[in-house]
Design an enzyme around this catalytic site. Structure first.
Site, mmCIF file in Angstrom:
data_model
loop_
_atom_site.group_PDB
_atom_site.id
_atom_site.type_symbol
_atom_site.label_atom_id
_atom_site.label_comp_id
_atom_site.label_asym_id
_atom_site.label_seq_id
_atom_site.Cartn_x
_atom_site.Cartn_y
_atom_site.Cartn_z
ATOM 1 N N TYR A 1 -10.589 -9.974 10.442
ATOM 2 C CA TYR A 1 -10.720 -10.620 9.144
ATOM 3 C C TYR A 1 -10.968 -12.108 9.353
ATOM 4 O O TYR A 1 -10.245 -12.773 10.095
ATOM 5 C CB TYR A 1 -9.463 -10.394 8.298
ATOM 6 C CG TYR A 1 -9.260 -8.946 7.941
ATOM 7 C CD1 TYR A 1 -10.095 -8.324 7.023
ATOM 8 C CD2 TYR A 1 -8.245 -8.195 8.529
ATOM 9 C CE1 TYR A 1 -9.924 -6.984 6.695
ATOM 10 C CE2 TYR A 1 -8.071 -6.857 8.209
ATOM 11 C CZ TYR A 1 -8.912 -6.261 7.292
ATOM 12 O OH TYR A 1 -8.744 -4.936 6.981
ATOM 13 N N HIS B 1 -1.195 0.364 5.640
ATOM 14 C CA HIS B 1 -1.797 1.387 6.494
ATOM 15 C C HIS B 1 -0.910 2.619 6.689
ATOM 16 O O HIS B 1 -0.519 2.962 7.794
ATOM 17 C CB HIS B 1 -2.177 0.785 7.849
ATOM 18 C CG HIS B 1 -3.279 -0.211 7.787
ATOM 19 N ND1 HIS B 1 -3.980 -0.616 8.903
ATOM 20 C CD2 HIS B 1 -3.815 -0.899 6.738
ATOM 21 C CE1 HIS B 1 -4.887 -1.512 8.539
ATOM 22 N NE2 HIS B 1 -4.804 -1.698 7.230
ATOM 23 N N TYR C 1 -10.701 8.753 18.914
ATOM 24 C CA TYR C 1 -11.710 8.144 18.053
ATOM 25 C C TYR C 1 -11.770 6.619 18.182
ATOM 26 O O TYR C 1 -12.440 5.958 17.387
ATOM 27 C CB TYR C 1 -11.526 8.636 16.611
ATOM 28 C CG TYR C 1 -11.936 10.096 16.564
ATOM 29 C CD1 TYR C 1 -13.236 10.464 16.263
ATOM 30 C CD2 TYR C 1 -11.047 11.101 16.968
ATOM 31 C CE1 TYR C 1 -13.640 11.792 16.307
ATOM 32 C CE2 TYR C 1 -11.452 12.421 17.026
ATOM 33 C CZ TYR C 1 -12.746 12.763 16.697
ATOM 34 O OH TYR C 1 -13.150 14.073 16.766
ATOM 35 N N GLU D 1 -15.429 4.233 8.512
ATOM 36 C CA GLU D 1 -16.006 5.371 9.228
ATOM 37 C C GLU D 1 -15.829 6.694 8.494
ATOM 38 O O GLU D 1 -14.861 6.885 7.753
ATOM 39 C CB GLU D 1 -15.358 5.511 10.615
ATOM 40 C CG GLU D 1 -15.587 4.330 11.528
ATOM 41 C CD GLU D 1 -14.915 4.499 12.892
ATOM 42 O OE1 GLU D 1 -15.117 3.623 13.748
ATOM 43 O OE2 GLU D 1 -14.197 5.512 13.095
ATOM 44 N N GLN E 1 0.811 -1.213 0.000
ATOM 45 C CA GLN E 1 0.000 0.000 0.000
ATOM 46 C C GLN E 1 0.848 1.270 0.000
ATOM 47 O O GLN E 1 0.309 2.376 -0.008
ATOM 48 C CB GLN E 1 -0.933 0.002 1.208
ATOM 49 C CG GLN E 1 -1.945 -1.136 1.192
ATOM 50 C CD GLN E 1 -2.753 -1.227 2.477
ATOM 51 O OE1 GLN E 1 -2.568 -0.450 3.407
ATOM 52 N NE2 GLN E 1 -3.655 -2.198 2.546
#
Length: 365
Positions: A256, A142, A245, A235, A76
């Site tokens: 998963y 991430h 949060y 979200e 990523q």
């Protein structure tokens, strides 16, 4: 893209207000990630593999812009978001975030750099890294990495938890799983919520985030963001200074393959609820508020969010700060939508995250 995707009649309050005609500006981009608007109808577009391109108003794609730093492209990671400074016409400054390799090691982290784009758009000058996420982690996942310029000229940057270090999202001595706020020169604004607090990194604006993949400034000047949940629980949040949060203590998702995360909580004292969440996950990406009337007055103030998983653009109606309706646009195309922005002309532009990625202009027809 079929005729049904090209002409999509869309209704608001029972009245057809627009038909979208996606117009391909450029194709052949390799997994484009972020787009910024430049003068004279040009665009700066990042490719995750580690290339920055300038696209002319006629769609011609430049050779890779030179002068980028070393980038840990893979998984990523790579060259991710890009933002043109609000004063770009005078200072030619771009900001971009990327996965920064650790010197001499396998670890990496999200970094934010600034540089000046040369007059001919061929190279970057005066490169300076103004933020470097700590700690570095050996991971390909991430990174977060959306950049937003606030009205006061400070910069927000979303930072992922790096997947293997999710518990760090609750730790104030780590940048993982945070939104940070810095000045354009990399210094820390004195009014950041954790300035002067022992054991807390002063760049932190908010914490308890998983992987912020979209961010934008709302018409009232507040920061909004999308973040990926695990399996379920994506979200929308409106990060406020110093607020928690919740990730990974509270979530509407699960591991998963199934099974609760932690104690399986969806709420806990001192932790903020999302403004909206999706189950199942849609893998939300870029986001933008529409402030123009180009698609009819009924769409003004709507929020637009790309879906990577299902390949559509989500038009979200809001009332009193709450989501009241969602509409799937461009769904027939099934292209992963990575970024969406409103252009200077008031139209929406999207990037499709494919090996043959496209920059599209969404025209009302």
């Amino acid at each position: 893209m079929g005729r049904a995707a090209v002409l999509a009649g869309l209704a608001f309050a029972g009245t057809v207000v627009a038909q979208l005609r996606p117009q391909t500006i450029s194709s052949g981009l390799e997994n484009p990630w972020g787009v910024a608007f430049l003068p004279n109808g040009r665009f700066a577009v990042t490719e995750r593999a580690g290339r920055l391109r300038v696209i002319a108003a006629d769609g011609k794609i430049s050779p890779p812009v030179t002068g980028l730093p070393a980038i840990a492209a893979g998984g990523q990671g790579g060259l991710l978001d890009v933002l043109a400074d609000s004063g770009f016409e005078k200072n030619r400054t771009l900001y971009f975030c990327f996965s920064e390799p650790q010197a001499g090691g396998a670890a990496n982290g999200t970094a934010l750099a600034r540089a000046q784009l040369s007059e001919d758009g061929a190279k970057l000058d005066n490169l300076r890294i103004i933020f470097s996420q700590q700690p570095k982690v050996a991971s390909r996942n991430h990174f977060g990495c959306r950049i937003v310029e606030a009205r006061d000229g400070t910069l927000f940057l979303t930072l992922g938890d790096r997947y293997s270090r999710k518990d760090d999202a609750q730790k104030l001595d780590s940048h993982l799983g945070k939104v940070v706020r810095i000045a354009k020169d990399g210094t820390v604004p004195k009014d950041n919520p954790f300035v002067g607090r022992s054991g807390a990194l002063p760049e932190i604006w908010s914490y308890g985030h998983r992987n912020g993949q979209g961010a934008t400034l709302a018409p009232d000047g507040r920061l909004w963001m999308t973040e990926h949940g695990p399996q379920g629980g994506d979200e929308i949040n409106v990060p406020q200074a110093g607020r928690n949060y919740g990730w990974p203590v509270i979530t509407y998702g699960e591991n998963y393959g199934g099974g609760k995360i932690g104690d399986g909580l969806t709420a806990s004292e001192g932790m903020e609820q999302p403004l909206h969440y999706w189950v199942p996950s849609i893998a939300p990406s870029g986001m933008a508020f529409l402030t123009s009337d180009r698609y009819g007055a009924g769409w003004r103030g709507n929020l637009f969010v790309g879906s990577l998983k299902f390949g559509y653009l989500d038009r979200i109606e809001l009332k009193d700060g709450k989501v009241v309706a969602e509409h799937k646009l461009l769904a027939d195309g099934r292209a992963r939508i990575r970024d969406v922005k409103q252009g200077p002309d008031g139209l929406l532009y999207v990037l499709t995250d494919e090996s043959d990625g496209k920059l599209l202009r969404l025209r009302p027809d």
